[in-house]
Scaffold this motif. Sequence first.
Motif, PDB file in Angstrom:
ATOM      1  N   GLU A   1       0.818  -1.208   0.000  1.00  0.00           N
ATOM      2  CA  GLU A   1       0.000   0.000   0.000  1.00  0.00           C
ATOM      3  C   GLU A   1       0.851   1.257   0.000  1.00  0.00           C
ATOM      4  N   GLN A   2       2.031   1.169   0.618  1.00  0.00           N
ATOM      5  CA  GLN A   2       2.957   2.304   0.655  1.00  0.00           C
ATOM      6  C   GLN A   2       4.160   2.036  -0.260  1.00  0.00           C
ATOM      7  N   ALA A   3       3.907   1.532  -1.443  1.00  0.00           N
ATOM      8  CA  ALA A   3       4.979   1.117  -2.357  1.00  0.00           C
ATOM      9  C   ALA A   3       5.901   2.285  -2.702  1.00  0.00           C
ATOM     10  N   ALA A   4       7.186   1.958  -2.819  1.00  0.00           N
ATOM     11  CA  ALA A   4       8.184   2.909  -3.316  1.00  0.00           C
ATOM     12  C   ALA A   4       8.358   2.660  -4.808  1.00  0.00           C
ATOM     13  N   VAL A   5       8.180   3.695  -5.595  1.00  0.00           N
ATOM     14  CA  VAL A   5       8.149   3.566  -7.053  1.00  0.00           C
ATOM     15  C   VAL A   5       9.144   4.543  -7.673  1.00  0.00           C
ATOM     16  N   LEU A   6       9.816   4.104  -8.732  1.00  0.00           N
ATOM     17  CA  LEU A   6      10.753   4.944  -9.477  1.00  0.00           C
ATOM     18  C   LEU A   6      10.348   4.985 -10.937  1.00  0.00           C
ATOM     19  N   ASP A   7      10.230   6.194 -11.479  1.00  0.00           N
ATOM     20  CA  ASP A   7       9.928   6.406 -12.898  1.00  0.00           C
ATOM     21  C   ASP A   7      11.162   7.004 -13.547  1.00  0.00           C
ATOM     22  N   LEU A   8      11.770   6.255 -14.457  1.00  0.00           N
ATOM     23  CA  LEU A   8      12.998   6.680 -15.128  1.00  0.00           C
ATOM     24  C   LEU A   8      12.685   7.327 -16.476  1.00  0.00           C
ATOM     25  N   GLY A   9      13.184   8.541 -16.696  1.00  0.00           N
ATOM     26  CA  GLY A   9      12.917   9.242 -17.945  1.00  0.00           C
ATOM     27  C   GLY A   9      11.490   9.751 -17.988  1.00  0.00           C
ATOM     28  N   THR A  10      11.105  10.511 -16.975  1.00  0.00           N
ATOM     29  CA  THR A  10       9.698  10.843 -16.764  1.00  0.00           C
ATOM     30  C   THR A  10       9.111  11.795 -17.804  1.00  0.00           C
ATOM     31  N   GLY A  11       9.934  12.637 -18.458  1.00  0.00           N
ATOM     32  CA  GLY A  11       9.404  13.552 -19.474  1.00  0.00           C
ATOM     33  C   GLY A  11       8.403  14.529 -18.872  1.00  0.00           C
ATOM     34  N   THR A  12       7.164  14.485 -19.338  1.00  0.00           N
ATOM     35  CA  THR A  12       6.103  15.351 -18.818  1.00  0.00           C
ATOM     36  C   THR A  12       5.659  14.939 -17.424  1.00  0.00           C
TER      37      THR A  12
ATOM     38  N   VAL B   1      12.477  10.846 -12.389  1.00  0.00           N
ATOM     39  CA  VAL B   1      13.680  11.556 -12.814  1.00  0.00           C
ATOM     40  C   VAL B   1      13.750  11.674 -14.330  1.00  0.00           C
ATOM     41  N   ASP B   2      14.495  12.661 -14.780  1.00  0.00           N
ATOM     42  CA  ASP B   2      14.757  12.853 -16.198  1.00  0.00           C
ATOM     43  C   ASP B   2      16.132  13.501 -16.337  1.00  0.00           C
ATOM     44  N   LEU B   3      16.809  13.187 -17.421  1.00  0.00           N
ATOM     45  CA  LEU B   3      18.125  13.767 -17.665  1.00  0.00           C
ATOM     46  C   LEU B   3      18.042  15.273 -17.880  1.00  0.00           C
ATOM     47  N   GLN B   4      16.972  15.739 -18.529  1.00  0.00           N
ATOM     48  CA  GLN B   4      16.842  17.139 -18.896  1.00  0.00           C
ATOM     49  C   GLN B   4      16.150  17.933 -17.788  1.00  0.00           C
ATOM     50  N   GLN B   5      16.814  18.965 -17.297  1.00  0.00           N
ATOM     51  CA  GLN B   5      16.209  19.800 -16.261  1.00  0.00           C
ATOM     52  C   GLN B   5      14.938  20.474 -16.764  1.00  0.00           C
ATOM     53  N   SER B   6      14.912  20.834 -18.058  1.00  0.00           N
ATOM     54  CA  SER B   6      13.709  21.462 -18.616  1.00  0.00           C
ATOM     55  C   SER B   6      12.515  20.530 -18.536  1.00  0.00           C
ATOM     56  N   ALA B   7      12.730  19.223 -18.708  1.00  0.00           N
ATOM     57  CA  ALA B   7      11.655  18.252 -18.571  1.00  0.00           C
ATOM     58  C   ALA B   7      11.223  18.129 -17.116  1.00  0.00           C
ATOM     59  N   VAL B   8      12.191  18.113 -16.205  1.00  0.00           N
ATOM     60  CA  VAL B   8      11.874  18.037 -14.776  1.00  0.00           C
ATOM     61  C   VAL B   8      11.021  19.239 -14.359  1.00  0.00           C
TER      62      VAL B   8
ATOM     63  N   PHE C   1      13.338  15.081  -9.802  1.00  0.00           N
ATOM     64  CA  PHE C   1      14.647  15.720  -9.894  1.00  0.00           C
ATOM     65  C   PHE C   1      15.400  15.187 -11.111  1.00  0.00           C
ATOM     66  N   ALA C   2      16.473  15.869 -11.469  1.00  0.00           N
ATOM     67  CA  ALA C   2      17.258  15.500 -12.647  1.00  0.00           C
ATOM     68  C   ALA C   2      18.228  14.376 -12.306  1.00  0.00           C
ATOM     69  N   SER C   3      18.320  13.399 -13.198  1.00  0.00           N
ATOM     70  CA  SER C   3      19.276  12.306 -13.024  1.00  0.00           C
ATOM     71  C   SER C   3      19.504  11.636 -14.368  1.00  0.00           C
ATOM     72  N   ASP C   4      20.747  11.272 -14.632  1.00  0.00           N
ATOM     73  CA  ASP C   4      21.092  10.485 -15.815  1.00  0.00           C
ATOM     74  C   ASP C   4      20.855   9.024 -15.454  1.00  0.00           C
ATOM     75  N   TRP C   5      19.613   8.578 -15.736  1.00  0.00           N
ATOM     76  CA  TRP C   5      19.154   7.262 -15.296  1.00  0.00           C
ATOM     77  C   TRP C   5      19.344   7.127 -13.788  1.00  0.00           C
ATOM     78  N   PHE C   6      20.156   6.173 -13.307  1.00  0.00           N
ATOM     79  CA  PHE C   6      20.283   5.927 -11.870  1.00  0.00           C
ATOM     80  C   PHE C   6      21.340   6.805 -11.186  1.00  0.00           C
TER      81      PHE C   6
END
Length: 277
Positions: free
Chosen positions: A109-120, A139-146, A164-169
């Motif tokens: 119910e309190q799952a921890a989830v990661l979305d890589l390359g989130t875009g919008t 996370v997304d590599l591009q700050q403009s997308a974040v 937040f911004a991140s190059d994948w992991f």
Amino acid sequence: MTIAELLHSATGANQLGDSPQLDCELLLCFVLGVAPSYLKTWPERQVSGDHWAQFDALLQRRIAGEPVAYLIGSQGFWSLDLEVSPATLIPRPETELLVEVALDLALPEQAAVLDLGTGTGAIALALASERNGWQICAVDLQQSAVDLAERNRQRYQLNNVRLFASDWFAAIPVQRFDLIVSNPPYIEANDPHLTQGDVRFEPASALVSGDDGLDDLRLVCSQSVDYLADGGWLLLEHGFDQGAAVRELLERAGFTLVETRSDLNGCERITLGCCHF
């Protein structure tokens, strides 16, 4: 000209791709600042000269190939209306399958989830809107997308999402996730479709992934095991002809219960696997 006359003229005289009527209606709604139902309710209303000029300018850009979503600055996804810009990939209906599959998983119910390359932020925000107990990192590599995804998050006050911004992991805090989702770039560098249609206007960094389109999928498959909890899941969107290759990548990385799901067009679209230590 009335609304009905303007729409009839615009759709009949121009080449607008697969959905000319819908494209014209969306553009006119944007110019007039009204909902689509207004066009059906008041087809005899006159369109002012200024509005006609604005509509025609957008129509000419659409004829030149610009995506409607970029012209009006928004795109519907799941139950959300998301801000979009040329800095991000336009969310597509096929990606909603990934959201559906994720919501069907037996997660805490309190799952921890990661979305890589989130875009919008489309996937993360759709999941957050359905599971307010989930804690989602996107996370997304591009700050403009974040920054854009953050505006979408604030619009719907989805406080269980952190962006937040991140190059994948690379910038992900050391922790274990119950679910990792990603719609990474998966198009081959020399794919001719990159020079056709709406895709021409979308950022190549969100589309292209090496000579065979699998570079980013390889990275996510191999590194996800270091960030998943025991029994955690990895869900990946990929190209219609990449299902077998992604299944092999997951199995090689040690995932079990690997399977591929097809979209409404019958194309293999989502592959998932479970991580066990």
